[in-house]
Scaffold this motif. Sequence first.
Motif, PDB file in Angstrom:
ATOM      1  N   ASP A  21     -50.552 -15.186 109.004  1.00  6.88           N
ATOM      2  CA  ASP A  21     -50.758 -14.158 110.023  1.00  6.88           C
ATOM      3  C   ASP A  21     -49.418 -13.923 110.715  1.00  6.88           C
ATOM      4  N   ASN A  22     -48.488 -13.379 109.947  1.00  5.06           N
ATOM      5  CA  ASN A  22     -47.111 -13.218 110.402  1.00  5.06           C
ATOM      6  C   ASN A  22     -46.709 -11.761 110.223  1.00  5.06           C
ATOM      7  N   GLU A  23     -46.164 -11.162 111.272  1.00  6.10           N
ATOM      8  CA  GLU A  23     -45.881  -9.727 111.248  1.00  6.10           C
ATOM      9  C   GLU A  23     -44.907  -9.350 110.136  1.00  6.10           C
TER      10      GLU A  23
ATOM     11  N   VAL B 239     -46.744  -9.463 106.787  1.00 12.93           N
ATOM     12  CA  VAL B 239     -47.615  -8.288 106.676  1.00 12.93           C
ATOM     13  C   VAL B 239     -46.780  -7.060 106.329  1.00 12.93           C
TER      14      VAL B 239
ATOM     15  N   LEU C 114     -57.018 -12.294 106.087  1.00 18.40           N
ATOM     16  CA  LEU C 114     -56.825 -13.728 106.221  1.00 18.40           C
ATOM     17  C   LEU C 114     -57.955 -14.451 105.488  1.00 18.40           C
TER      18      LEU C 114
ATOM     19  N   HIS D 137     -56.228  -7.943 112.854  1.00 19.25           N
ATOM     20  CA  HIS D 137     -54.947  -8.358 113.433  1.00 19.25           C
ATOM     21  C   HIS D 137     -53.797  -7.456 112.998  1.00 19.25           C
TER      22      HIS D 137
END
Length: 220
Positions: free
Chosen positions: A94-96, A99, A112, A137
């Motif tokens: 969950d890392n910008e 993504v 996820l 997210h």
Amino acid sequence: MSQLAPAHEPKKVMVVDDHLIVRRGIISLIAEDPAFAVCGEADDGAQALDLAAETLPDIVVLDISLPKIGGIDVAIQLKRIAPDAEILFLTMHDNERIVADALRVGARAYLLKSECDDKLMEALRALARHQPFFAAHVSERLLESYLNVRTDHSATPLTPRERQVVTLVAEGNSNKAIAAILGVRVKTVETHRGSAMRKVGAKSAADLALYAARHRLVQI
């Protein structure tokens, strides 16, 4: 949610994850919907590319962290092997930045693993209609930023000639082929390629391809 009516042949889904228990869970969920059929599974990036060339899947469920070849690099090569395949990244990350990389290399869905049970089939149905599906997210702002932003070459450290060379490398050309395309000597290509790799911190042609994808130097 209702199942997608199988008016035609089931959509072929390839599952790529290095954990057997995860693959089994994904496959069991897919098996409940007759609109989809698993055409194969792979536990590393190299095997995934071989399998994709053999089966030409409609949808690929792909992890980011894979042995041998990472998920982002797999996605880049998948778009050449099976250009019509839709890519769903199913990952713990969950890392910008990750993504953003996923969007850059052509993924149209990102989930996820913690959301898999609730959202996987919904995502597959969206991809079967060639529509995007992103977990909550991934904000609308992030999508707009990375999907609609115009290329800003001034943000890259490369000269115009280095950008040309990087683009041609990312498209799979050899140094000799690039020299012929640009009308220069092979040694000149090697010089520009080496300079570009140093500037962007690339260690391989795959790294250059990822850089080119991130900065929209290539159309994927």
